[in-house]
Design a protein around this motif. Structure first.
Motif, PDB file in Angstrom:
ATOM      1  N   ARG A   1     -51.928  98.825 -27.652  1.00 43.35           N
ATOM      2  CA  ARG A   1     -51.778  97.494 -27.058  1.00 43.35           C
ATOM      3  C   ARG A   1     -50.886  97.517 -25.829  1.00 43.35           C
ATOM      4  NH1 ARG A   1     -51.344  93.309 -32.212  1.00 43.35           N
ATOM      5  NH2 ARG A   1     -53.441  93.716 -33.028  1.00 43.35           N
ATOM      6  N   SER A   2     -50.053  98.529 -25.704  1.00 44.55           N
ATOM      7  CA  SER A   2     -49.166  98.617 -24.558  1.00 44.55           C
ATOM      8  C   SER A   2     -49.630  99.733 -23.624  1.00 44.55           C
ATOM      9  CB  SER A   2     -47.731  98.868 -25.030  1.00 44.55           C
ATOM     10  OG  SER A   2     -47.671 100.097 -25.760  1.00 44.55           O
ATOM     11  N   MET A   3     -50.933  99.750 -23.344  1.00 39.47           N
ATOM     12  CA  MET A   3     -51.490 100.776 -22.472  1.00 39.47           C
ATOM     13  C   MET A   3     -50.934 100.622 -21.062  1.00 39.47           C
ATOM     14  SD  MET A   3     -55.285  99.156 -22.270  1.00 39.47           S
ATOM     15  CE  MET A   3     -55.490  97.393 -22.034  1.00 39.47           C
ATOM     16  N   PRO A   4     -50.724 101.728 -20.347  1.00 39.30           N
ATOM     17  CA  PRO A   4     -50.197 101.644 -18.990  1.00 39.30           C
ATOM     18  C   PRO A   4     -51.227 101.045 -18.036  1.00 39.30           C
ATOM     19  CG  PRO A   4     -50.795 103.904 -19.542  1.00 39.30           C
ATOM     20  CD  PRO A   4     -50.941 103.106 -20.801  1.00 39.30           C
ATOM     21  N   THR A   5     -50.812 100.035 -17.275  1.00 38.49           N
ATOM     22  CA  THR A   5     -51.701  99.377 -16.312  1.00 38.49           C
ATOM     23  C   THR A   5     -51.032  99.280 -14.942  1.00 38.49           C
ATOM     24  OG1 THR A   5     -50.891  97.191 -16.987  1.00 38.49           O
ATOM     25  CG2 THR A   5     -52.839  98.034 -18.128  1.00 38.49           C
ATOM     26  N   GLU A   6     -50.142 100.223 -14.664  1.00 33.71           N
ATOM     27  CA  GLU A   6     -49.386 100.182 -13.417  1.00 33.71           C
ATOM     28  C   GLU A   6     -50.299 100.261 -12.197  1.00 33.71           C
ATOM     29  OE1 GLU A   6     -45.981 102.878 -11.101  1.00 33.71           O
ATOM     30  OE2 GLU A   6     -46.490 103.274 -13.193  1.00 33.71           O
TER      31      GLU A   6
ATOM     32  N   PRO B   1     -52.804  96.182  -9.967  1.00 39.09           N
ATOM     33  CA  PRO B   1     -52.931  95.875  -8.535  1.00 39.09           C
ATOM     34  C   PRO B   1     -54.313  96.204  -7.976  1.00 39.09           C
ATOM     35  CG  PRO B   1     -51.517  97.795  -8.879  1.00 39.09           C
ATOM     36  CD  PRO B   1     -51.758  97.196 -10.218  1.00 39.09           C
ATOM     37  N   PHE B   2     -55.001  97.194  -8.564  1.00 38.57           N
ATOM     38  CA  PHE B   2     -56.340  97.533  -8.074  1.00 38.57           C
ATOM     39  C   PHE B   2     -57.308  96.367  -8.288  1.00 38.57           C
ATOM     40  CE2 PHE B   2     -60.631  99.195  -8.882  1.00 38.57           C
ATOM     41  CZ  PHE B   2     -60.875  99.850  -7.677  1.00 38.57           C
ATOM     42  N   TRP B   3     -57.288  95.779  -9.485  1.00 39.52           N
ATOM     43  CA  TRP B   3     -58.183  94.667  -9.783  1.00 39.52           C
ATOM     44  C   TRP B   3     -57.659  93.346  -9.258  1.00 39.52           C
ATOM     45  CZ3 TRP B   3     -62.689  96.264 -10.665  1.00 39.52           C
ATOM     46  CH2 TRP B   3     -62.969  97.337 -11.513  1.00 39.52           C
ATOM     47  N   GLY B   4     -56.350  93.176  -9.266  1.00 44.73           N
ATOM     48  CA  GLY B   4     -55.772  91.880  -8.954  1.00 44.73           C
ATOM     49  C   GLY B   4     -55.598  91.078 -10.234  1.00 44.73           C
TER      50      GLY B   4
ATOM     51  N   GLN C   1     -56.962  89.731 -15.780  1.00 48.65           N
ATOM     52  CA  GLN C   1     -56.908  88.788 -16.891  1.00 48.65           C
ATOM     53  C   GLN C   1     -58.294  88.533 -17.459  1.00 48.65           C
ATOM     54  OE1 GLN C   1     -54.468  87.783 -18.515  1.00 48.65           O
ATOM     55  NE2 GLN C   1     -55.159  85.986 -19.665  1.00 48.65           N
ATOM     56  N   ALA C   2     -59.303  88.445 -16.598  1.00 52.32           N
ATOM     57  CA  ALA C   2     -60.673  88.221 -17.070  1.00 52.32           C
ATOM     58  C   ALA C   2     -61.163  89.400 -17.901  1.00 52.32           C
ATOM     59  CB  ALA C   2     -61.601  87.974 -15.884  1.00 52.32           C
ATOM     60  N   ILE C   3     -60.860  90.621 -17.471  1.00 52.91           N
ATOM     61  CA  ILE C   3     -61.267  91.800 -18.241  1.00 52.91           C
ATOM     62  C   ILE C   3     -60.599  91.788 -19.614  1.00 52.91           C
ATOM     63  CG2 ILE C   3     -61.171  94.318 -18.366  1.00 52.91           C
ATOM     64  CD1 ILE C   3     -61.383  94.369 -15.321  1.00 52.91           C
TER      65      ILE C   3
ATOM     66  N   ASN D   1     -54.967 105.731 -17.457  1.00 60.51           N
ATOM     67  CA  ASN D   1     -55.366 107.117 -17.707  1.00 60.51           C
ATOM     68  C   ASN D   1     -56.871 107.308 -17.839  1.00 60.51           C
ATOM     69  OD1 ASN D   1     -55.659 105.833 -20.127  1.00 60.51           O
ATOM     70  ND2 ASN D   1     -54.307 107.203 -21.290  1.00 60.51           N
ATOM     71  N   ASN D   2     -57.660 106.237 -17.716  1.00 60.29           N
ATOM     72  CA  ASN D   2     -59.118 106.387 -17.727  1.00 60.29           C
ATOM     73  C   ASN D   2     -59.694 106.626 -16.334  1.00 60.29           C
ATOM     74  OD1 ASN D   2     -59.391 106.057 -20.506  1.00 60.29           O
ATOM     75  ND2 ASN D   2     -59.447 103.831 -20.334  1.00 60.29           N
ATOM     76  N   PHE D   3     -58.819 106.649 -15.323  1.00 57.18           N
ATOM     77  CA  PHE D   3     -59.263 106.816 -13.937  1.00 57.18           C
ATOM     78  C   PHE D   3     -58.574 108.018 -13.301  1.00 57.18           C
ATOM     79  CE2 PHE D   3     -59.720 102.343 -14.956  1.00 57.18           C
ATOM     80  CZ  PHE D   3     -60.988 102.051 -14.487  1.00 57.18           C
TER      81      PHE D   3
END
Length: 203
Positions: A51-56, A60-63, A68-70, A117-119
């Motif tokens: 639940r606390s996956m890194p989204t650093e 910013p890439f998605w905005g 939030q929509a994803i 980490n999926n990219f």
């Protein structure tokens, strides 16, 4: 002889002949308790980590709107390819968007596009990403939380062969890792197949 005294004498057997009281805690019980506690802690850590996956990088890439929509947007829809040969096992009954909202694996699907980490961020580049059109397969277009067919603010584009991901009509692209791409491509084709099997042919 007094029978009552004889009965009391029989009941007062030596303590050595009494069965030993059961032990409230045994070594085996302690072992099971420790193993159970260890398993519970491991599961709790796994849940917290998921639940606390890194989204650093992805935030910013998605905005903020797309991120939030994803995460929570409903419905979730896949644009059906125009040419049925794009996915040979499908017989396309309807054009337009396929509703994926109630299908399995959507939780995994959402997290895939949010976790850093999926990219492969070393392969970020400028790339002409086509607009969301049914003729652009193997570009697959997924939209989150939209109800207007003209809206494209929370739609993402995924190239199912090369792994590029970005916003339709945009120029910034990032690539899914080689381990993630096959699973996402498989799921999108599977989602389309499952949705198609539940659709009724147009009369």
């Amino acid at each position: 002889m007094d029978q009552s005294k004889e009965a009391s004498t029989d009941n007062a057997a030596p303590a050595a002949q009494w069965p030993a009281p059961p032990r409230l805690v045994s070594p085996r019980g302690c072992l099971y308790a420790v193993l159970g506690l260890g398993f519970s802690v491991a599961m709790a850590l796994a849940i917290v980590r998921s639940r606390s996956m890194p989204t650093e990088h992805t935030d910013p890439f998605w905005g903020p709107e797309v991120s939030q929509a994803i995460r929570v947007g409903r419905p979730v829809e896949l644009l059906r390819p125009e040419d049925s040969q794009a996915v040979p096992e499908l017989d396309f009954y309807h054009e337009g968007w396929i509703d994926l909202t109630e299908l399995r694996d959507l939780g995994y699907f959402r997290r895939t596009f949010l976790a850093d980490n999926n990219f492969d961020w070393l392969q970020a580049r400028e790339l002409e990403i086509p607009p969301a059109e049914a003729t652009r397969w193997p570009w697959a277009f997924v939209r989150f939380g939209q109800f207007d067919d003209e809206a494209d603010g929370t739609t993402i584009a995924i190239h199912l062969d090369e792994g590029w991901v970005g916003k339709p009509g945009g120029k910034r692209a990032i690539r899914l890792t080689q381990s993630v791409l096959p699973r996402i491509a498989y799921r999108l084709r599977l989602f389309a197949k499952v949705a198609n099997e539940t659709a009724e042919p147009a009369q």
